[in-house]
Design a protein around this motif. Structure first.
Motif, PDB file in Angstrom:
ATOM      1  N   LEU A 189       0.608   4.910  -6.861  1.00 40.03           N
ATOM      2  CA  LEU A 189       1.331   4.666  -5.477  1.00 40.03           C
ATOM      3  C   LEU A 189       1.233   5.982  -4.943  1.00 40.03           C
ATOM      4  CD1 LEU A 189       4.117   2.148  -6.563  1.00 40.03           C
ATOM      5  CD2 LEU A 189       1.990   1.642  -5.326  1.00 40.03           C
ATOM      6  N   ASP A 190       1.956   6.904  -5.579  1.00 37.18           N
ATOM      7  CA  ASP A 190       2.157   8.525  -5.292  1.00 37.18           C
ATOM      8  C   ASP A 190       0.730   8.917  -4.490  1.00 37.18           C
ATOM      9  OD1 ASP A 190       4.912   8.802  -5.833  1.00 37.18           O
ATOM     10  OD2 ASP A 190       4.157   9.548  -7.682  1.00 37.18           O
ATOM     11  N   ARG A 191      -0.543   8.632  -5.184  1.00 33.80           N
ATOM     12  CA  ARG A 191      -1.510   9.297  -4.424  1.00 33.80           C
ATOM     13  C   ARG A 191      -1.931   8.259  -3.345  1.00 33.80           C
ATOM     14  NH1 ARG A 191      -3.871   8.774  -9.888  1.00 33.80           N
ATOM     15  NH2 ARG A 191      -5.215   6.889  -9.224  1.00 33.80           N
ATOM     16  N   LEU A 192      -1.560   7.120  -3.458  1.00 32.11           N
ATOM     17  CA  LEU A 192      -2.038   6.329  -2.299  1.00 32.11           C
ATOM     18  C   LEU A 192      -1.293   6.550  -1.120  1.00 32.11           C
ATOM     19  CD1 LEU A 192      -2.309   2.646  -3.724  1.00 32.11           C
ATOM     20  CD2 LEU A 192      -4.139   3.726  -2.444  1.00 32.11           C
ATOM     21  N   LEU A 193      -0.202   6.998  -1.099  1.00 31.76           N
ATOM     22  CA  LEU A 193       1.012   7.202  -0.094  1.00 31.76           C
ATOM     23  C   LEU A 193       0.850   8.612   0.283  1.00 31.76           C
ATOM     24  CD1 LEU A 193       4.235   5.584  -1.060  1.00 31.76           C
ATOM     25  CD2 LEU A 193       2.613   4.974   0.802  1.00 31.76           C
ATOM     26  N   GLY A 194       0.272   9.544  -0.477  1.00 34.26           N
ATOM     27  CA  GLY A 194       0.088  11.244  -0.277  1.00 34.26           C
ATOM     28  C   GLY A 194      -1.123  11.485   0.047  1.00 34.26           C
ATOM     29  N   GLU A 195      -2.358  10.757  -0.135  1.00 35.03           N
ATOM     30  CA  GLU A 195      -3.741  11.233   0.251  1.00 35.03           C
ATOM     31  C   GLU A 195      -4.540  10.282   1.072  1.00 35.03           C
ATOM     32  OE1 GLU A 195      -5.417  11.711  -3.748  1.00 35.03           O
ATOM     33  OE2 GLU A 195      -3.461  12.855  -4.515  1.00 35.03           O
ATOM     34  N   THR A 196      -3.922   9.069   1.174  1.00 33.19           N
ATOM     35  CA  THR A 196      -4.591   8.161   2.041  1.00 33.19           C
ATOM     36  C   THR A 196      -3.595   7.532   3.307  1.00 33.19           C
ATOM     37  OG1 THR A 196      -3.976   6.077   1.170  1.00 33.19           O
ATOM     38  CG2 THR A 196      -5.866   7.292   0.124  1.00 33.19           C
ATOM     39  N   ASP A 197      -4.397   6.713   4.048  1.00 33.52           N
ATOM     40  CA  ASP A 197      -3.627   6.004   5.292  1.00 33.52           C
ATOM     41  C   ASP A 197      -3.351   4.529   4.869  1.00 33.52           C
ATOM     42  OD1 ASP A 197      -3.535   8.277   6.994  1.00 33.52           O
ATOM     43  OD2 ASP A 197      -5.395   7.675   7.815  1.00 33.52           O
ATOM     44  N   VAL A 198      -3.791   4.223   3.567  1.00 34.81           N
ATOM     45  CA  VAL A 198      -3.324   3.004   3.264  1.00 34.81           C
ATOM     46  C   VAL A 198      -1.685   2.590   3.149  1.00 34.81           C
ATOM     47  CG1 VAL A 198      -3.308   1.340   0.958  1.00 34.81           C
ATOM     48  CG2 VAL A 198      -5.480   2.848   1.613  1.00 34.81           C
ATOM     49  N   GLU A 199      -1.495   1.301   3.830  1.00 34.02           N
ATOM     50  CA  GLU A 199      -0.062   1.034   3.821  1.00 34.02           C
ATOM     51  C   GLU A 199       0.202   0.330   2.400  1.00 34.02           C
ATOM     52  OE1 GLU A 199       2.693  -1.834   6.634  1.00 34.02           O
ATOM     53  OE2 GLU A 199       0.486  -1.036   7.368  1.00 34.02           O
ATOM     54  N   VAL A 200       1.254   0.742   1.883  1.00 32.33           N
ATOM     55  CA  VAL A 200       1.738   0.388   0.671  1.00 32.33           C
ATOM     56  C   VAL A 200       2.996  -0.295   0.881  1.00 32.33           C
ATOM     57  CG1 VAL A 200       2.733   1.093  -1.720  1.00 32.33           C
ATOM     58  CG2 VAL A 200       0.793   2.309  -0.508  1.00 32.33           C
ATOM     59  N   ILE A 201       2.924  -1.738   0.442  1.00 34.39           N
ATOM     60  CA  ILE A 201       4.036  -2.699   0.576  1.00 34.39           C
ATOM     61  C   ILE A 201       4.510  -3.201  -0.775  1.00 34.39           C
ATOM     62  CG2 ILE A 201       5.172  -4.715   1.573  1.00 34.39           C
ATOM     63  CD1 ILE A 201       2.712  -4.292   3.874  1.00 34.39           C
ATOM     64  N   ILE A 202       5.866  -3.118  -0.947  1.00 35.46           N
ATOM     65  CA  ILE A 202       6.307  -3.799  -2.150  1.00 35.46           C
ATOM     66  C   ILE A 202       7.262  -4.821  -1.547  1.00 35.46           C
ATOM     67  CG2 ILE A 202       8.186  -3.479  -4.109  1.00 35.46           C
ATOM     68  CD1 ILE A 202       7.421  -0.800  -4.344  1.00 35.46           C
ATOM     69  N   TYR A 203       7.068  -5.989  -2.265  1.00 37.35           N
ATOM     70  CA  TYR A 203       7.448  -7.308  -1.686  1.00 37.35           C
ATOM     71  C   TYR A 203       8.154  -7.922  -2.707  1.00 37.35           C
ATOM     72  CZ  TYR A 203       6.366 -11.425   1.423  1.00 37.35           C
ATOM     73  OH  TYR A 203       6.185 -12.507   2.218  1.00 37.35           O
ATOM     74  N   GLN A 204       9.531  -8.109  -2.698  1.00 38.43           N
ATOM     75  CA  GLN A 204      10.251  -8.618  -3.711  1.00 38.43           C
ATOM     76  C   GLN A 204      11.427  -9.714  -3.507  1.00 38.43           C
ATOM     77  OE1 GLN A 204      10.348  -6.590  -6.889  1.00 38.43           O
ATOM     78  NE2 GLN A 204      11.572  -8.285  -7.552  1.00 38.43           N
ATOM     79  N   GLY A 205      10.954 -10.593  -4.307  1.00 37.95           N
ATOM     80  CA  GLY A 205      11.949 -11.639  -4.264  1.00 37.95           C
ATOM     81  C   GLY A 205      13.351 -11.316  -4.894  1.00 37.95           C
ATOM     82  N   ALA A 206      14.380 -11.457  -4.160  1.00 39.30           N
ATOM     83  CA  ALA A 206      15.335 -10.898  -4.810  1.00 39.30           C
ATOM     84  C   ALA A 206      16.013 -11.634  -6.038  1.00 39.30           C
ATOM     85  CB  ALA A 206      16.907 -10.905  -3.921  1.00 39.30           C
TER      86      ALA A 206
END
Length: 179
Positions: A88-105
């Motif tokens: 996740l750190d690499r995706l967010l820091g080195e790409t323009d990929v949108e990272v989404i965490i989708y969590q059922g509470a």
């Protein structure tokens, strides 16, 4: 799976034994279709291959949700339940990929607290600013002006975290409109 007639994926879903279903009051079919049918739980395959697929809008013809599940699970079996914080750190820091965490509470399998801990362990340079961003609520506009909050969300740059309030492990099935 049900334990004591309560679904372990979402503790607010109860399995009423068939012997009690017969005791439900008969309702006029027209009124039922207008007022109750929209709230019935639909088959997850129908939801994913219908409204969700339409909303995503990029699924090629002939591809269905779940059609590759067994092959994908077998192929990724060695990576199952391994930490992915560095990914996740690499995706967010080195790409323009949108990272989404989708969590059922209400998810009892992948707990919200665990997902929040994952975020707190990330080293992506944007995390301190993400943590300062205010959480906001999302409402279903069909129920305005008295809409209840369905989702909390927090976003910074290409990272988003959604807490779907009345959903368990199977968010699209538990709360289709919020999906």
């Amino acid at each position: 799976k049900y334990v004591g007639n309560v679904q372990t994926y979402n503790p607010y879903i109860h399995n009423v034994p068939d012997s009690k279903k017969d005791k439900v009051i008969n309702v006029d079919p027209i009124l039922y279709n207008i007022h109750l049918a929209p709230f019935e739980r639909r088959n997850l395959d129908d939801i994913m291959n219908g409204v969700i697929m339409d909303k995503i809008g990029i699924i090629p013809p002939g591809v269905t949700w779940g059609g590759q599940g067994d092959d994908v699970f077998s192929f990724l079996e060695g990576d199952f339940m391994k930490p992915v914080i560095d990914v996740l750190d690499r995706l967010l820091g080195e790409t323009d990929v949108e990272v989404i965490i989708y969590q059922g509470a209400l998810d009892l399998i992948c707990l919200t607290k665990g997902a929040m801990n994952l975020v707190n362990k990330m080293t992506w340079p944007g995390i301190p600013l993400y943590q300062q961003v205010e959480k906001f609520s999302i409402h279903d506009p069909d129920f305005a002006p008295i809409a209840q909050t369905e989702v909390f969300a927090k976003a910074y740059q290409n990272f988003k975290f959604y807490w779907v309030i009345n959903a368990g492990h199977m968010v699209p099935k538990d709360y289709e409109t919020a999906s």
